[in-house]
Scaffold this active site. Sequence first.
Site, PDB file in Angstrom:
ATOM      1  N   GLY A  16      -1.130 -25.472 -27.709  1.00 34.04           N
ATOM      2  CA  GLY A  16      -0.682 -26.581 -26.877  1.00 34.04           C
ATOM      3  C   GLY A  16       0.903 -26.319 -25.951  1.00 34.04           C
ATOM      4  O   GLY A  16       0.766 -26.888 -24.830  1.00 34.04           O
ATOM      5  N   ASP A  71       4.663 -35.495 -32.844  1.00 38.48           N
ATOM      6  CA  ASP A  71       3.993 -36.753 -33.333  1.00 38.48           C
ATOM      7  C   ASP A  71       4.307 -37.199 -34.800  1.00 38.48           C
ATOM      8  O   ASP A  71       5.404 -37.914 -35.139  1.00 38.48           O
ATOM      9  CB  ASP A  71       2.346 -36.397 -33.354  1.00 38.48           C
ATOM     10  CG  ASP A  71       1.445 -37.493 -33.148  1.00 38.48           C
ATOM     11  OD1 ASP A  71       1.992 -38.683 -33.027  1.00 38.48           O
ATOM     12  OD2 ASP A  71       0.378 -37.248 -33.642  1.00 38.48           O
TER      13      ASP A  71
HETATM   14  P1  IMP Z   1       2.145 -33.639 -35.670  1.00 35.33           P
HETATM   15  O1  IMP Z   1       2.049 -32.722 -37.036  1.00 35.33           O
HETATM   16  O2  IMP Z   1       1.338 -34.987 -36.125  1.00 35.33           O
HETATM   17  O3  IMP Z   1       3.747 -33.926 -35.178  1.00 35.33           O
HETATM   18  O4  IMP Z   1       1.063 -33.063 -34.594  1.00 35.33           O
HETATM   19  C1  IMP Z   1       1.624 -32.144 -33.785  1.00 35.33           C
HETATM   20  C2  IMP Z   1       0.366 -31.509 -32.998  1.00 35.33           C
HETATM   21  O5  IMP Z   1      -0.589 -32.691 -33.051  1.00 35.33           O
HETATM   22  C3  IMP Z   1       0.744 -31.075 -31.894  1.00 35.33           C
HETATM   23  O6  IMP Z   1       1.089 -29.846 -31.322  1.00 35.33           O
HETATM   24  C4  IMP Z   1      -0.537 -31.265 -30.945  1.00 35.33           C
HETATM   25  O7  IMP Z   1      -1.511 -30.184 -31.106  1.00 35.33           O
HETATM   26  C5  IMP Z   1      -1.257 -32.520 -31.803  1.00 35.33           C
HETATM   27  N1  IMP Z   1      -1.250 -33.842 -31.212  1.00 35.33           N
HETATM   28  C6  IMP Z   1      -0.451 -34.813 -31.451  1.00 35.33           C
HETATM   29  N2  IMP Z   1      -0.475 -35.855 -30.595  1.00 35.33           N
HETATM   30  C7  IMP Z   1      -1.168 -35.487 -29.698  1.00 35.33           C
HETATM   31  C8  IMP Z   1      -1.766 -36.047 -28.600  1.00 35.33           C
HETATM   32  O8  IMP Z   1      -1.496 -37.304 -27.864  1.00 35.33           O
HETATM   33  N3  IMP Z   1      -2.645 -35.182 -27.736  1.00 35.33           N
HETATM   34  C9  IMP Z   1      -3.008 -34.019 -27.903  1.00 35.33           C
HETATM   35  N4  IMP Z   1      -2.730 -33.703 -29.322  1.00 35.33           N
HETATM   36  C10 IMP Z   1      -1.740 -34.268 -30.098  1.00 35.33           C
HETATM   37 MG    MG Z   2      -0.042 -28.159 -30.831  1.00 35.68          MG
END
Ligand code: IMP
Ligand code: MG
Length: 183
Positions: free
Chosen positions: A43, A102
């Site tokens: 990403g 996120d």
């Molecule tokens: P976390 O562990 O929930 O903070 O997620 C982080 C990862 O989730 C990011 O590196 C993205 O790959 C994916 N992610 C979270 N939100 C989004 C979004 O709105 N669009 C696309 N990918 C997302």
């Molecule tokens: Mg990612």
Amino acid sequence: MGERISGILLTADEIKDIVHQLGAQISRDYAGKNLLLVSVLKGSVVFMADLMRAVTIPAAIDFMAVSSYGDGVKSSGTVKIIKDLDIDLAGFDVLVVEDILDSGVTLSYIIELLAPRNPKSIRLCTFLDKPERRAADIAADYVGAVIPDEFVVGYGLDYAERYRNLPYVGVLTIENGEWRMEN
Ligand code: IMP
Ligand code: MG
């Protein structure tokens, strides 16, 4: 399953300004240090490619890959290393470069993994921050833009591996709303 880009959150020009400001700030803060930019694949690859060129001081780069989301938008809650770093972190001022913060589960895991490897310092830079969805106790030191709780794609961010190549950040509306129910 129907899905469509229902709006543009950040245009390519807005992204350019954001990245240049971040690069300037990082260059000031890390002047005289031993900066290593660590990109979390896949990403952050687009952001990383722009950010590293907006950084005007010497910097090393490395890449790691973890998975937490499978092919959809819902978090599996577990994080797996797919590719580890090549570089020994000892002596480096590490700046982890992510696409989006996120829930924070992914970045917390990465910090826990990297901190014991004796970097001189370790901080976080995220292109996007969705603070409303935070579950882990983590904040980024550098944030490109704070965004509302919507699923976004483009500029590296995907939905089931699609849309990463869009030059802007768009809001993706998924017609059956499946990911909402699971989160
Ligand atoms: P976390 O562990 O929930 O903070 O997620 C982080 C990862 O989730 C990011 O590196 C993205 O790959 C994916 N992610 C979270 N939100 C989004 C979004 O709105 N669009 C696309 N990918 C997302
Ligand atoms: Mg990612």
